[in-house]
Design a protein around this motif. Sequence first.
Motif, short mmCIF file in Angstrom:
data_model
loop_
_atom_site.label_atom_id
_atom_site.label_comp_id
_atom_site.label_asym_id
_atom_site.label_seq_id
_atom_site.Cartn_x
_atom_site.Cartn_y
_atom_site.Cartn_z
N GLN A 286 9.98 13.29 6.27
CA GLN A 286 8.72 13.70 5.65
C GLN A 286 7.64 13.89 6.74
OE1 GLN A 286 7.87 12.83 1.62
NE2 GLN A 286 9.58 14.20 1.89
N ALA A 287 6.96 15.01 6.69
CA ALA A 287 5.92 15.29 7.68
C ALA A 287 4.66 14.48 7.38
CB ALA A 287 5.60 16.78 7.69
N ASP A 288 4.36 14.33 6.09
CA ASP A 288 3.12 13.66 5.68
C ASP A 288 3.48 12.66 4.59
OD1 ASP A 288 0.46 13.04 5.46
OD2 ASP A 288 -0.14 14.93 4.51
N LEU A 289 4.02 11.54 5.06
CA LEU A 289 4.62 10.53 4.18
C LEU A 289 3.68 10.06 3.08
CD1 LEU A 289 7.20 8.73 3.90
CD2 LEU A 289 5.95 7.00 5.19
N SER A 290 4.21 9.98 1.89
CA SER A 290 3.50 9.47 0.71
C SER A 290 2.36 10.37 0.25
CB SER A 290 2.98 8.04 0.92
OG SER A 290 4.05 7.13 1.02
N ARG A 291 2.18 11.53 0.90
CA ARG A 291 1.09 12.42 0.51
C ARG A 291 1.64 13.77 0.04
NH1 ARG A 291 -3.50 8.99 0.76
NH2 ARG A 291 -3.35 7.79 2.67
N ASP A 292 2.55 14.33 0.83
CA ASP A 292 3.12 15.63 0.47
C ASP A 292 4.63 15.48 0.56
OD1 ASP A 292 4.17 18.16 0.30
OD2 ASP A 292 2.75 19.08 1.70
N SER A 293 5.26 15.32 -0.57
CA SER A 293 6.68 14.98 -0.55
C SER A 293 7.59 16.20 -0.52
CB SER A 293 7.02 14.09 -1.74
OG SER A 293 6.48 14.63 -2.91
N GLN B 48 0.86 -1.18 0.00
CA GLN B 48 0.00 0.00 0.00
C GLN B 48 0.90 1.23 0.00
OE1 GLN B 48 -3.49 2.37 2.47
NE2 GLN B 48 -2.87 0.37 3.21
N ASP B 49 0.96 1.91 -1.11
CA ASP B 49 1.74 3.15 -1.18
C ASP B 49 1.48 3.79 -2.53
OD1 ASP B 49 3.37 5.18 -0.35
OD2 ASP B 49 5.24 4.05 -0.45
#
Lengths: 538, 538
Positions: free
Chosen positions: B436-443, A330-331
């Motif tokens: 990363q603060a919001d991994l896999s969402r805001d890189s 899941q990614d």
Amino acid sequence: MKKYKFSLWILLILNFINFFSHAQSKVQQWDRFEVKLEYKSQKNNFSEVNISAIFTGKDTTISVQGFYDGNNTFVIRFMPNKMGIWKYNTQSNVSELNNKKGEFECVKAEGSNHGMVKVSEIYNFKYADGKQYFPLGTTAYAWTHMANDVQELTLKTLKNTGFNKIRMGVFPKNYDLVKEEPTLYPYQIKSTKKDSLGKEIKVWDFTQFNPAFFQHLEKRIDELKDLGIEADLIIFHPYDKGRWGFDEMSMEANLQYIKYLTARLSSFRNVWWSMANEYDYVKSKTDADWITLTKAVVKNDPYRHLCSIHGSTGRYFDYWRPEFTHVSIQDEAPVMNYGAAPIVRNIYNKPTIFDEVGYEGNLKHRWGRYSGEEMNHLIWMGLIGGTYVTHGESYMFKDLRDTIFWGKGGEFKGTSWKRIAFIRNILEKANAPIEQADLSRDSKIATTGKGVYFIYFGKDMNETWLFNLPSKNANFEKVKKGNRYKVEIIDTWDMTIKEVPSIFEVGEVNDYRLYDKDLKQVRLPLKPYIALRITKII
Amino acid sequence: MKKYKFSLWILLILNFINFFSHAQSKVQQWDRFEVKLEYKSQKNNFSEVNISAIFTGKDTTISVQGFYDGNNTFVIRFMPNKMGIWKYNTQSNVSELNNKKGEFECVKAEGSNHGMVKVSEIYNFKYADGKQYFPLGTTAYAWTHMANDVQELTLKTLKNTGFNKIRMGVFPKNYDLVKEEPTLYPYQIKSTKKDSLGKEIKVWDFTQFNPAFFQHLEKRIDELKDLGIEADLIIFHPYDKGRWGFDEMSMEANLQYIKYLTARLSSFRNVWWSMANEYDYVKSKTDADWITLTKAVVKNDPYRHLCSIHGSTGRYFDYWRPEFTHVSIQDEAPVMNYGAAPIVRNIYNKPTIFDEVGYEGNLKHRWGRYSGEEMNHLIWMGLIGGTYVTHGESYMFKDLRDTIFWGKGGEFKGTSWKRIAFIRNILEKANAPIEQADLSRDSKIATTGKGVYFIYFGKDMNETWLFNLPSKNANFEKVKKGNRYKVEIIDTWDMTIKEVPSIFEVGEVNDYRLYDKDLKQVRLPLKPYIALRITKII
């Protein structure tokens, strides 16, 4: 004493009749052969009676576990992987089930029977008969736990799509938008009690399975098989939250469950084992537990079905362990930008499926609100990187009783699912895995190594494209001066393929690339999601 | 008999003098303590004499190997990791070197001595004294094999930069642009012969090391230490091509070499072990060989220096093996686009260094022709993903005799090296790893978890930025309504940091993010390579 003898005779005769009525004499390769034996006892037939059989073919011996199927019936199932005569002999701690012999003939597979899906060419899959398998899956975690008409609708829906895999759980689901109570449970109910709020709680007998539950699951898996769909079967998941307790059984119960499940289902050729969905959210189990459970599955599965495990977003398990045949992740990060998916594949050296990258839908949750275009785009982003992306849909138009396909199945309401058959057709025509032609340098072009390339422009909109290829062609023969190619423009969204009315011939290598010798360009539609299929003319 | 006794006395006296002249009575923590013992024999002192010592501190016992340093001198080196009195006792198969005892006092480290660099917080590094270490390295594979004035120039060059790590090989290099013959060789020459073209070939005695070669290497490593630079020492490499044969020694010779190298160098606190550069191009060794060799290094290194291995582009070794403390990768793909570097880090759960992503330079090869801007950009792309990127420079203005820093050291001629001290200053001021603060969402946004964020816009040029943060803050406390922040604009290329003359206060969470309550914007320079440092006001 006389009475005893008489009963025994009856039983033997019954078994004899039983054998001939249930055992098929001819079975297709990779189909299911079944032995049913009747035996009545006062024991716990699930935990106190062992039954297994050894199947001996021309040059192979395979040992399989049997199981109690209720109704005084013990079943042994077997999937022959080779043609010819197979003989079997049963073993049991109960003399009445022991040393039962028989044989059958395994004949050539026909029609849509291509056998089990196995890993091929390191990063890809093939059916046992050699046909290339490109996983194009979707997700309906709890579809087999819905009302019967919804289940029937799910099958009807899937029939009219290009999907060839579905992720689905064995256990029912208790989650924000999936609250339906199942009609069948995997275990027998010992008693019921009330919780502090007066709500009824079932107390399970974890030593007594409910055969009807599994028979139903099997019926659905067989129906998927008839549709050419692999069942990526999720063995554990965290979506229980104290409602049934199937996510927090004892390790002993977990292992018994695996033994029973694999005894029942290993002979189903379209089964894949997914140890868990979001394994790291199952708070009762450690990483070490997951390894123990995975080893148990592999040990009990004589056919070595595909096996992986799935975590929460960005959670990568130890996929390099030999038990895992492929990577199920899941990614979305690896397919949001070019160049990342191939890295994941390179690291593991196994087939890589991004089994959850978010869903096309209209939910408020950011995991469930992609446009159809975005979902389709992410699938293409995976493909161009030599990996696979699973589709999913989460539209809710009414309230939580609505059939959101992601959880419940039902009907598709979105747009990306319609593109799956189109993609599958393109891949099956290529009939070879695709991979990056010039790894880590040009992440938009993939090669089959057999003269076919795909370029995917994604969200870039271009008016023209100057014909050029990298000289590097993965580990295949490099592109040579004088090679000639035809180009087709694929609109991945509009599902059109248009051949360009020119032939392109490449000149000398110029800074790692070969251009059309006359610098001919391809006129492109100024649209996003355009791909090219470039085919060498031989 | 009398004569023998007399010689023994002389030897003992010599040893006694030797001990007092060479053994320091006070040694700083993580500095080097050395015992020198003299012994004359007709043996092969490298292979036939074993020498080791056990050092016993207050609550620690450490066993270290000694080595023959030529000139009838045997040396045992030790790096004390704890303060207080340490006693030692030697072991040897030669009675004259056996059971030699002594002691010294380990005193507090001073000045720039922070101890060895170790893995910290899973993905990062700290010195032994707890000071955060952010690897900002460069590369000069064969600098210690160049003419002496070039070596001196290299040190002078490094002194005026922010680099704190350098990748460098033990063995000399024979490659397209690096053809210089070294003045020192690691082995003694047995004989010489001519090849078919009449060229002289040296035949090495792989059982006899050349101490002068290693003494020289050690001098250079100590000089790097004085500059605060870690020596990422490459033990094997493929750049030999039949010239000296150091890439195709027997496994026995390889293991002897590792034993000798680790005995000499483990006590150097600024040494890291890099098993190889481009290991997969060393055709004489299999993956299994690399594992054997790596285990040998780990076994012979009582301090457990950082240890990794480096492959060709996109070649990922089994970095999950416990021998590897961190990931050292050649691959630009993870830092060419946003979001990929964190995936690699997540997969391995180890510090991740992209130790070769290409070089700033003007070569024709695509690996050696980045602009300074691009090199600097890739370093920032790594940082924003919670990983590290190694710098390298490959300018050639004359011909192959030119000192291309990548291979030979010398002077930097590019522009990105000038930005390293600026970056290092920013990281050391943050004094905490970023992720990363919001991994896999805001890189594009990274957090220190301590109220400091970095946003890196890369090649995007923006006029304004609406103040907003993701509510998710890695595994740290989420951003809350009412939090107040200051913003600094970092021009990563022009090396300026300008504070925005406003304070920003966030309102309620809005779709996973918190905006300034008055929707205040930050005016940005319309330039690429802009970053923001956002600091919570407490």
